[in-house]
Design a protein around this motif. Structure first.
Motif, mmCIF file in Angstrom:
data_model
loop_
_atom_site.group_PDB
_atom_site.id
_atom_site.type_symbol
_atom_site.label_atom_id
_atom_site.label_comp_id
_atom_site.label_asym_id
_atom_site.label_seq_id
_atom_site.Cartn_x
_atom_site.Cartn_y
_atom_site.Cartn_z
ATOM 1 N N VAL A 117 0.816 -1.213 0.000
ATOM 2 C CA VAL A 117 0.000 0.000 0.000
ATOM 3 C C VAL A 117 0.850 1.264 0.000
ATOM 4 O O VAL A 117 0.480 2.273 -0.571
ATOM 5 C CB VAL A 117 -0.948 0.002 1.225
ATOM 6 N N GLY A 118 2.002 1.226 0.630
ATOM 7 C CA GLY A 118 2.838 2.411 0.805
ATOM 8 C C GLY A 118 2.509 3.065 2.135
ATOM 9 O O GLY A 118 2.111 2.394 3.092
ATOM 10 N N PHE A 119 2.661 4.380 2.196
ATOM 11 C CA PHE A 119 2.350 5.110 3.419
ATOM 12 C C PHE A 119 0.850 5.342 3.528
ATOM 13 O O PHE A 119 0.167 5.591 2.532
ATOM 14 C CB PHE A 119 3.062 6.469 3.447
ATOM 15 N N ALA A 120 0.355 5.276 4.741
ATOM 16 C CA ALA A 120 -1.045 5.595 5.040
ATOM 17 C C ALA A 120 -1.064 6.249 6.417
ATOM 18 O O ALA A 120 -0.102 6.122 7.190
ATOM 19 C CB ALA A 120 -1.911 4.341 5.019
ATOM 20 N N TYR A 121 -2.133 6.960 6.706
ATOM 21 C CA TYR A 121 -2.215 7.652 7.994
ATOM 22 C C TYR A 121 -3.651 7.756 8.467
ATOM 23 O O TYR A 121 -4.598 7.685 7.689
ATOM 24 C CB TYR A 121 -1.592 9.054 7.896
ATOM 25 N N ARG A 122 -3.752 7.908 9.774
ATOM 26 C CA ARG A 122 -5.017 8.285 10.410
ATOM 27 C C ARG A 122 -4.802 9.651 11.022
ATOM 28 O O ARG A 122 -3.731 9.947 11.539
ATOM 29 C CB ARG A 122 -5.398 7.304 11.514
ATOM 30 N N ARG A 123 -5.818 10.481 10.988
ATOM 31 C CA ARG A 123 -5.727 11.831 11.545
ATOM 32 C C ARG A 123 -6.603 11.929 12.775
ATOM 33 O O ARG A 123 -7.798 11.614 12.735
ATOM 34 C CB ARG A 123 -6.192 12.847 10.515
ATOM 35 N N TYR A 180 1.712 16.630 14.691
ATOM 36 C CA TYR A 180 2.692 15.625 15.106
ATOM 37 C C TYR A 180 2.524 14.405 14.232
ATOM 38 O O TYR A 180 1.411 14.039 13.874
ATOM 39 C CB TYR A 180 2.444 15.196 16.555
ATOM 40 N N VAL A 181 3.645 13.762 13.916
ATOM 41 C CA VAL A 181 3.594 12.456 13.280
ATOM 42 C C VAL A 181 3.875 11.429 14.373
ATOM 43 O O VAL A 181 4.721 11.654 15.246
ATOM 44 C CB VAL A 181 4.595 12.336 12.106
ATOM 45 N N VAL A 182 3.116 10.353 14.369
ATOM 46 C CA VAL A 182 3.294 9.236 15.309
ATOM 47 C C VAL A 182 3.520 8.002 14.450
ATOM 48 O O VAL A 182 2.718 7.697 13.572
ATOM 49 C CB VAL A 182 2.056 9.046 16.209
ATOM 50 N N HIS A 183 4.630 7.322 14.710
ATOM 51 C CA HIS A 183 4.959 6.134 13.913
ATOM 52 C C HIS A 183 5.539 5.061 14.817
ATOM 53 O O HIS A 183 6.375 5.363 15.649
ATOM 54 C CB HIS A 183 5.960 6.493 12.816
ATOM 55 N N PRO A 184 5.128 3.820 14.658
ATOM 56 C CA PRO A 184 4.054 3.349 13.789
ATOM 57 C C PRO A 184 2.689 3.627 14.418
ATOM 58 O O PRO A 184 2.586 3.918 15.603
ATOM 59 C CB PRO A 184 4.309 1.845 13.698
ATOM 60 N N ASP A 185 1.673 3.522 13.604
ATOM 61 C CA ASP A 185 0.303 3.694 14.079
ATOM 62 C C ASP A 185 0.052 2.690 15.203
ATOM 63 O O ASP A 185 0.232 1.491 15.006
ATOM 64 C CB ASP A 185 -0.665 3.443 12.919
ATOM 65 N N PRO A 186 -0.323 3.165 16.397
ATOM 66 C CA PRO A 186 -0.552 2.251 17.513
ATOM 67 C C PRO A 186 -1.738 1.312 17.330
ATOM 68 O O PRO A 186 -1.856 0.317 18.038
ATOM 69 C CB PRO A 186 -0.781 3.159 18.719
ATOM 70 N N ASP A 187 -2.612 1.611 16.381
ATOM 71 C CA ASP A 187 -3.779 0.764 16.142
ATOM 72 C C ASP A 187 -3.901 0.511 14.635
ATOM 73 O O ASP A 187 -4.788 1.050 13.964
ATOM 74 C CB ASP A 187 -5.033 1.442 16.694
ATOM 75 N N PRO A 188 -3.007 -0.317 14.079
ATOM 76 C CA PRO A 188 -2.943 -0.483 12.624
ATOM 77 C C PRO A 188 -4.145 -1.187 11.999
ATOM 78 O O PRO A 188 -4.253 -1.224 10.775
ATOM 79 C CB PRO A 188 -1.664 -1.299 12.427
ATOM 80 N N ASP A 189 -5.047 -1.722 12.812
ATOM 81 C CA ASP A 189 -6.231 -2.372 12.250
ATOM 82 C C ASP A 189 -7.358 -1.390 11.937
ATOM 83 O O ASP A 189 -8.337 -1.749 11.282
ATOM 84 C CB ASP A 189 -6.739 -3.461 13.202
ATOM 85 N N ARG A 190 -7.214 -0.163 12.394
ATOM 86 C CA ARG A 190 -8.239 0.855 12.099
ATOM 87 C C ARG A 190 -8.061 1.370 10.681
ATOM 88 O O ARG A 190 -6.950 1.398 10.165
ATOM 89 C CB ARG A 190 -8.132 1.990 13.103
#
Length: 163
Positions: free
Chosen positions: A13-19, A66-76
Protein backbone atom coordinates in the motif's frame (compact mmCIF):
# COMPACT_ATOMS: atom_id res chain seq x y z
CA UNK A 1 -5.29 22.45 18.36
CA UNK A 2 -3.10 19.36 18.30
CA UNK A 3 -3.23 17.10 15.27
CA UNK A 4 -1.70 13.63 15.30
CA UNK A 5 -1.04 11.85 12.03
CA UNK A 6 -0.64 8.18 12.91
CA UNK A 7 1.61 6.90 10.16
CA UNK A 8 2.04 3.38 8.90
CA UNK A 9 3.92 1.80 6.05
CA UNK A 10 3.08 -1.32 4.08
CA UNK A 11 5.19 -2.56 1.16
CA UNK A 12 2.06 -3.06 -0.98
CA UNK A 13 0.00 0.00 0.00
CA UNK A 14 2.84 2.41 0.80
CA UNK A 15 2.35 5.11 3.42
CA UNK A 16 -1.04 5.60 5.04
CA UNK A 17 -2.21 7.65 7.99
CA UNK A 18 -5.02 8.28 10.41
CA UNK A 19 -5.73 11.83 11.54
CA UNK A 20 -6.74 12.65 15.10
CA UNK A 21 -7.42 16.19 16.31
CA UNK A 22 -8.09 17.71 19.72
CA UNK A 23 -8.08 21.04 21.44
CA UNK A 24 -5.13 22.00 23.60
CA UNK A 25 -5.96 22.74 27.22
CA UNK A 26 -4.45 25.97 28.53
CA UNK A 27 -1.88 24.32 30.79
CA UNK A 28 -1.29 21.17 28.70
CA UNK A 29 2.00 20.42 26.97
CA UNK A 30 1.48 19.85 23.23
CA UNK A 31 3.87 16.85 23.14
CA UNK A 32 1.98 15.12 25.94
CA UNK A 33 -1.35 15.98 24.29
CA UNK A 34 -0.20 14.39 21.02
CA UNK A 35 0.93 11.24 22.86
CA UNK A 36 -2.36 10.95 24.72
CA UNK A 37 -4.34 11.63 21.54
CA UNK A 38 -2.53 8.68 19.92
CA UNK A 39 -3.23 6.48 22.96
CA UNK A 40 0.40 6.36 24.10
CA UNK A 41 1.53 6.41 27.70
CA UNK A 42 4.26 8.79 28.86
CA UNK A 43 6.77 5.93 29.16
CA UNK A 44 6.06 4.41 25.71
CA UNK A 45 9.32 4.30 23.74
CA UNK A 46 7.96 2.02 21.00
CA UNK A 47 6.58 4.91 18.97
CA UNK A 48 8.22 7.92 17.42
CA UNK A 49 6.37 11.16 18.16
CA UNK A 50 7.64 14.30 16.46
CA UNK A 51 6.15 17.71 15.72
CA UNK A 52 6.35 18.34 12.00
CA UNK A 53 4.50 21.56 11.23
CA UNK A 54 1.98 24.16 12.26
CA UNK A 55 -0.65 26.12 10.39
CA UNK A 56 -3.75 28.20 10.96
CA UNK A 57 -7.07 26.53 10.24
CA UNK A 58 -10.04 28.20 8.54
CA UNK A 59 -11.21 29.68 11.86
CA UNK A 60 -7.77 31.10 12.66
CA UNK A 61 -6.83 28.51 15.30
CA UNK A 62 -3.24 27.28 15.27
CA UNK A 63 -2.91 23.55 14.49
CA UNK A 64 0.30 21.91 15.70
CA UNK A 65 0.89 18.68 13.76
CA UNK A 66 2.69 15.63 15.11
CA UNK A 67 3.59 12.46 13.28
CA UNK A 68 3.29 9.24 15.31
CA UNK A 69 4.96 6.13 13.91
CA UNK A 70 4.05 3.35 13.79
CA UNK A 71 0.30 3.69 14.08
CA UNK A 72 -0.55 2.25 17.51
CA UNK A 73 -3.78 0.76 16.14
CA UNK A 74 -2.94 -0.48 12.62
CA UNK A 75 -6.23 -2.37 12.25
CA UNK A 76 -8.24 0.85 12.10
CA UNK A 77 -9.02 2.31 8.67
CA UNK A 78 -6.41 4.72 7.33
CA UNK A 79 -6.07 7.03 4.37
CA UNK A 80 -3.48 5.99 1.78
CA UNK A 81 -0.97 8.72 0.99
CA UNK A 82 -0.90 8.63 -2.80
CA UNK A 83 2.35 10.56 -3.23
CA UNK A 84 4.59 11.70 -0.36
CA UNK A 85 6.34 14.03 -2.82
CA UNK A 86 3.25 16.25 -3.21
CA UNK A 87 4.07 19.78 -2.08
CA UNK A 88 1.60 22.55 -1.32
CA UNK A 89 2.73 25.92 -2.62
CA UNK A 90 1.30 29.39 -2.74
CA UNK A 91 1.48 31.22 -6.04
CA UNK A 92 1.56 34.58 -4.28
CA UNK A 93 4.82 35.63 -2.59
CA UNK A 94 3.07 37.92 -0.11
CA UNK A 95 0.61 35.18 0.91
CA UNK A 96 2.62 32.12 1.96
CA UNK A 97 -0.30 29.85 2.95
CA UNK A 98 -1.41 27.71 -0.01
CA UNK A 99 -5.08 28.21 -0.82
CA UNK A 100 -5.58 24.51 -1.62
CA UNK A 101 -3.85 22.98 1.42
CA UNK A 102 -5.18 19.53 2.34
CA UNK A 103 -4.39 17.06 5.11
CA UNK A 104 -2.67 14.93 2.45
CA UNK A 105 -0.24 17.83 1.90
CA UNK A 106 0.40 17.97 5.65
CA UNK A 107 0.93 14.19 5.79
CA UNK A 108 3.31 14.35 2.80
CA UNK A 109 5.28 17.05 4.59
CA UNK A 110 5.42 14.86 7.70
CA UNK A 111 6.82 11.92 5.71
CA UNK A 112 9.45 14.15 4.08
CA UNK A 113 10.29 15.56 7.52
CA UNK A 114 10.88 12.02 8.83
CA UNK A 115 13.11 11.29 5.82
CA UNK A 116 15.16 14.38 6.67
CA UNK A 117 15.37 13.44 10.36
CA UNK A 118 16.47 9.90 9.50
CA UNK A 119 19.66 11.44 8.13
CA UNK A 120 20.15 14.22 10.68
CA UNK A 121 18.76 13.13 14.06
CA UNK A 122 20.55 10.19 15.74
CA UNK A 123 17.54 9.29 17.92
CA UNK A 124 15.19 9.15 14.92
CA UNK A 125 17.79 7.25 12.86
CA UNK A 126 18.17 4.65 15.64
CA UNK A 127 14.41 4.31 15.97
CA UNK A 128 13.97 3.77 12.23
CA UNK A 129 16.93 1.38 12.02
CA UNK A 130 14.85 -1.03 14.08
CA UNK A 131 12.09 -0.74 11.46
CA UNK A 132 13.95 -1.50 8.21
CA UNK A 133 10.89 -1.64 5.95
CA UNK A 134 9.82 1.92 6.89
CA UNK A 135 13.43 3.11 6.80
CA UNK A 136 13.92 1.81 3.25
CA UNK A 137 10.68 3.50 2.19
CA UNK A 138 11.87 6.81 3.65
CA UNK A 139 15.14 6.60 1.71
CA UNK A 140 13.04 6.86 -1.47
CA UNK A 141 11.46 10.11 -0.27
CA UNK A 142 13.16 13.43 -0.99
CA UNK A 143 14.61 14.64 2.31
CA UNK A 144 15.59 18.13 1.17
CA UNK A 145 14.27 21.02 3.28
CA UNK A 146 11.26 22.69 1.69
CA UNK A 147 13.26 25.74 0.63
CA UNK A 148 15.55 23.54 -1.47
CA UNK A 149 12.77 21.72 -3.32
CA UNK A 150 12.04 22.78 -6.87
CA UNK A 151 9.02 21.92 -8.98
CA UNK A 152 9.78 19.51 -11.83
CA UNK A 153 8.42 22.02 -14.35
CA UNK A 154 7.55 25.62 -13.61
CA UNK A 155 3.90 25.93 -14.68
CA UNK A 156 4.23 29.49 -15.93
CA UNK A 157 7.30 28.73 -18.04
CA UNK A 158 5.61 25.62 -19.41
CA UNK A 159 2.48 27.62 -20.32
CA UNK A 160 4.49 30.30 -22.14
CA UNK A 161 6.87 27.94 -23.88
CA UNK A 162 9.78 29.00 -21.66
CA UNK A 163 9.53 32.73 -22.39
Amino acid sequence: MVEALLLRYDAVVGFAYRRLLTGLARSAAPDRTARRLAGLSDDDDCHLVHSTSWRADDEGAIVLTYVVHPDPDPDRPARTLADPHTIARSGRPGHPAPSDLTVDHVASHAVRHLALLEGTDPAVAAFLAARPQARRALTRVCAAPAGQLRPAVDDELAATGGR
